[in-house]
Design an enzyme around this catalytic site. Structure first.
Site, PDB file in Angstrom:
ATOM      1  N   GLN A 160       0.817  -1.211   0.000  1.00  0.00           N
ATOM      2  CA  GLN A 160       0.000   0.000   0.000  1.00  0.00           C
ATOM      3  C   GLN A 160       0.857   1.269   0.000  1.00  0.00           C
ATOM      4  OE1 GLN A 160      -0.298  -2.571   2.113  1.00  0.00           O
ATOM      5  NE2 GLN A 160      -2.430  -3.212   2.275  1.00  0.00           N
ATOM      6  N   TRP A 181       5.653 -12.158  -0.913  1.00  0.00           N
ATOM      7  CA  TRP A 181       4.257 -11.779  -0.747  1.00  0.00           C
ATOM      8  C   TRP A 181       4.114 -10.264  -0.864  1.00  0.00           C
ATOM      9  CZ3 TRP A 181       2.633 -15.027   4.150  1.00  0.00           C
ATOM     10  CH2 TRP A 181       2.637 -16.389   3.810  1.00  0.00           C
ATOM     11  N   GLN A 202      -1.962  -9.515  -3.763  1.00  0.00           N
ATOM     12  CA  GLN A 202      -3.282  -9.978  -3.325  1.00  0.00           C
ATOM     13  C   GLN A 202      -4.388  -9.226  -4.046  1.00  0.00           C
ATOM     14  OE1 GLN A 202      -3.044  -9.263   0.867  1.00  0.00           O
ATOM     15  NE2 GLN A 202      -1.696 -11.003   1.266  1.00  0.00           N
ATOM     16  N   TRP A 445      -4.658   3.697   7.815  1.00  0.00           N
ATOM     17  CA  TRP A 445      -4.072   2.551   8.511  1.00  0.00           C
ATOM     18  C   TRP A 445      -3.969   2.790  10.009  1.00  0.00           C
ATOM     19  CZ3 TRP A 445       1.474   1.761   9.987  1.00  0.00           C
ATOM     20  CH2 TRP A 445       1.797   0.418  10.214  1.00  0.00           C
ATOM     21  N   ALA A 447      -2.177   1.162  12.781  1.00  0.00           N
ATOM     22  CA  ALA A 447      -1.004   0.300  12.675  1.00  0.00           C
ATOM     23  C   ALA A 447      -1.211  -1.022  13.404  1.00  0.00           C
ATOM     24  CB  ALA A 447       0.223   1.015  13.225  1.00  0.00           C
ATOM     25  N   ASP A 448      -0.818  -2.108  12.760  1.00  0.00           N
ATOM     26  CA  ASP A 448      -0.824  -3.410  13.416  1.00  0.00           C
ATOM     27  C   ASP A 448       0.524  -3.732  14.043  1.00  0.00           C
ATOM     28  OD1 ASP A 448       0.457  -3.624  10.988  1.00  0.00           O
ATOM     29  OD2 ASP A 448      -0.366  -5.588  10.480  1.00  0.00           O
ATOM     30  N   GLU A 490      -7.746  -0.104   7.182  1.00  0.00           N
ATOM     31  CA  GLU A 490      -7.335  -1.298   7.913  1.00  0.00           C
ATOM     32  C   GLU A 490      -7.322  -1.080   9.424  1.00  0.00           C
ATOM     33  OE1 GLU A 490      -4.624  -3.939   5.210  1.00  0.00           O
ATOM     34  OE2 GLU A 490      -3.580  -2.053   5.584  1.00  0.00           O
ATOM     35  N   GLU A 512      -8.490  -4.952   5.910  1.00  0.00           N
ATOM     36  CA  GLU A 512      -8.168  -5.956   6.917  1.00  0.00           C
ATOM     37  C   GLU A 512      -8.854  -5.548   8.213  1.00  0.00           C
ATOM     38  OE1 GLU A 512      -3.865  -8.146   6.279  1.00  0.00           O
ATOM     39  OE2 GLU A 512      -4.073  -6.569   7.771  1.00  0.00           O
ATOM     40  N   TYR A 515      -6.779  -7.018  14.173  1.00  0.00           N
ATOM     41  CA  TYR A 515      -6.239  -8.289  14.661  1.00  0.00           C
ATOM     42  C   TYR A 515      -6.532  -8.524  16.139  1.00  0.00           C
ATOM     43  CZ  TYR A 515      -3.011  -7.926  10.594  1.00  0.00           C
ATOM     44  OH  TYR A 515      -2.451  -7.806   9.354  1.00  0.00           O
TER      45      TYR A 515
END
Length: 615
Positions: A160, A181, A202, A445, A447-448, A490, A512, A515
């Site tokens: 992204q 990936w 993806q 985003w 952040a993860d 996300e 997404e 999580y």
């Protein structure tokens, strides 16, 4: 002028909507004194010319790569670096290779992409030399390349927030390398004479382009306004929406013939007669278009442009904006204690080198005020601070009506809550209250993962946990006739997108889910994409929703919520189960297939209106 309605009758008008009065307002904003031209550029901007020693040019771009891109095992180097770079190339030929790392922009300074030629062995490129799956190119964010010609092939292994715009590639374009990936990405206003290889992507979004051929990558590709199929009718996968398989499993290509309304991103050029002088070019608006358009539009001399330096305060920049100047924000990090306010019609705020605008006082960082019809905000990274804010970008308010004859534009706008820290927060990242606004490439985003203080530490050492990085929504739209191309949101903690305006249209959406949430999150009915009850007109193409409920078993009832009348206008949505626990029980409004850990259903498509064979 009639604004094109999503899915409705199409106007045949292909025109520059800026009338003479708009030209005047662009050229004669306010009463500000003339600015220096050439401007005094800060060290974060480097201007190259073709008569320079190419060895010295190569050394300079390699140094930036070692700072913000050097690759190897472990996490990417420079992902949360404080260094930013803009490499701007005057017209001519350059036999150099330019690896492009984080917070780095490579751009030609010609009026046409063909004015600047890269003919080195690799030219501008983004490689993937990490461990292919951990992280591969999955974290190759925040960089850009635009406005040049590449002689030969080009590699762009990104995810992204890494746009490729206004480029002419004489060979092939590879969107991945090896088996790395990747999860991107964005291509627009470009010509690729050879083939495009989607690699491991993806998802991918392409707009207003011409390609020789396209080998799709992973799950979903959305193409809007492609010219290639007209010249290569054997390419059925770009001529009509298709479903089939790729080397990575089931996939779809969603095709929309024309771009309803668009204007290309503003860009900087040098004058042909005197290459020491700079201009800001503002391409015009096109309706129902296809293919690339490299016209420069309106050219604004830098005498009417304020060029910032890192460290400039919000109040200093706002004085320039209030005088009617356009603003070019040079690469760096700007701690802003009030929003940058665009109040004049057709005013431009253009960031170079992925300049970061950081909220320092619980404030928005950009505010487009009522009456600023036709404003454009482009190229900026907006960042939440430690004091929560209602919205980081606010376009208009309840009094903003906008105008179909002079829409506003958000182009290459990236927003993050967290990343450099795990203590930031914002209620909403982007809020659009005005009508007739067009978004063109937005990544929002939460952040993860974040900076653990060790740039080479594994991501697992710095993952975001429940209770960190508060953020309710990525995008909230209350304005009417808002159109967005290439949207990704996300990990936010309530509905990712909330849309209550009429006439909305989204072409490509990647989401997404968070999580770190518990089953309580699903019990409250949060979704990846919500169109409010009462909305009668809304269309969306290629909505993709992913789940990786990492820490708890979470089952969403459905991924998308819309009024019943809108449901059929959500075209080609799909779900995928990445990993973790739980999943999603249905696609939209409780119908359509789900995905999850309880079975082998890892990828599901719905509302398919596609050809299963090339004809």
């Amino acid at each position: 002028v009639v604004w094109p309605s999503p899915g409705g009758p199409r106007s045949v008008l292909h025109a520059n909507l800026h009338a003479a009065c708009v030209v005047l307002s662009l050229g004669m904003l306010g009463g500000a004194s003339a600015q220096a031209n050439p401007p005094l550029w800060p060290p974060s901007v480097t201007i190259f010319s073709p008569d320079m020693n190419m060895t010295m040019v190569q050394e300079q771009v390699d140094l930036a790569w070692m700072t913000n891109g050097k690759q190897g095992k472990g996490s990417p180097f420079g992902q949360f670096s404080t260094s930013h770079f803009a490499f701007l190339f005057k017209p001519g030929s350059y036999s150099v290779d330019v690896p492009i790392g984080y917070y780095t922009q490579v751009a030609g300074l010609g009026v046409s992409p063909d004015d600047v030629l890269f003919d080195g062995p690799r030219g501008p490129h983004v490689p993937c030399d990490y461990d292919p799956q951990r992280p591969g190119a999955l974290d190759s964010f925040w960089r850009s390349a635009e406005n040049f010609k590449r002689s030969g092939d080009m590699l762009w292994a990104v995810s992204q927030a890494s746009p490729l715009r206004r480029v002419h590639i004489t060979g092939d374009l590879a969107l991945g390398e090896h088996t790395c990936w990747s999860s991107g990405g964005y291509l627009s206003n470009s010509v690729v004479k050879g083939s495009v290889d989607g690699g491991t992507q993806q998802q991918w979004f392409a707009r207003s382009a011409e390609v020789g051929s396209w080998r799709v990558g992973g799950w979903s590709t959305v193409v809007v306004g492609m010219d290639g199929p007209k010249q290569h009718p054997e390419q059925c996968d770009l001529r009509t929406t298709t479903c089939g398989t790729s080397p990575y499993g089931p996939q779809q290509t969603v095709v929309v013939d024309e771009v309803p309304v668009v204007a290309e991103k503003p860009f900087v050029s040098v004058d042909a007669a005197d290459t020491s002088k700079f201009s800001l070019n503002v391409p015009g608006v096109r309706l129902n278009s296809s293919g690339a358009d490299w016209s420069a539009g309106i050219s604004i001399p830098f005498e009417q442009v304020y060029v910032t330096w890192p460290g400039d305060s919000a109040s200093l920049i706002n004085i320039r904006l209030s005088l009617g100047l356009h603003v070019v924000v040079t690469p760096g990090i700007y701690a802003l204690d009030e929003p940058l306010r665009l109040s004049n019609p057709n005013q431009i705020l253009l960031c170079l080198g992925i300049a970061t605008l950081q909220s320092s006082n619980g404030n928005a960082v950009v505010s487009v005020l009522p009456g600023a019809d036709g404003a454009r905000v482009a190229g900026c990274l907006l960042e939440a601070g430690n004091v929560s804010t209602e919205a980081l970008l606010q376009w208009g308010d309840e009094t903003s009506e906008g105008t179909s004859s002079n829409p506003g534009f958000l182009q290459d706008i990236f927003v993050r809550v967290g990343g450099p820290t795990n203590t930031a927060s914002a209620e909403t990242m982007v809020r659009i209250n005005a009508s007739y606004v067009v978004g063109d490439h937005l990544w929002l985003w939460r952040a993860d993962h974040y900076d653990s203080g060790n740039s080479m530490a594994p991501i697992e050492d710095s993952i975001t946990m429940l209770g960190e990085l508060g953020c309710d929504h990525g995008l909230v739209v209350t304005g009417h006739n808002v159109t967005i191309y290439g949207l990704a949101v996300e990990h936010t903690l309530k509905d990712q997108v909330v849309w209550s305006g009429e006439g909305g249209a989204v072409y490509f959406y990647q989401c997404e889910c968070p999580y770190d949430v518990t089953s309580e999150w699903a019990d409250k009915g949060y979704v990846a994409y919500r169109v409010d009850e009462g909305v009668r007109s809304h269309i969306a193409y290629g909505i993709g929703v992913y789940t990786y409920f990492r820490d708890h078993e979470v089952w969403m009832e459905t991924a998308i919520r819309t009024p019943t009348v809108v449901q059929r206008s959500i075209v080609q949505p799909f779900l995928t189960f990445l990993n973790g626990h739980g999943g999603i029980r249905s696609t939209i409004n409780g119908v359509g297939p789900g995905v999850g850990e309880a079975g082998s259903f890892e990828l599901q498509f719905f509302n398919n209106d596609c050809s299963w064979e090339c004809r």
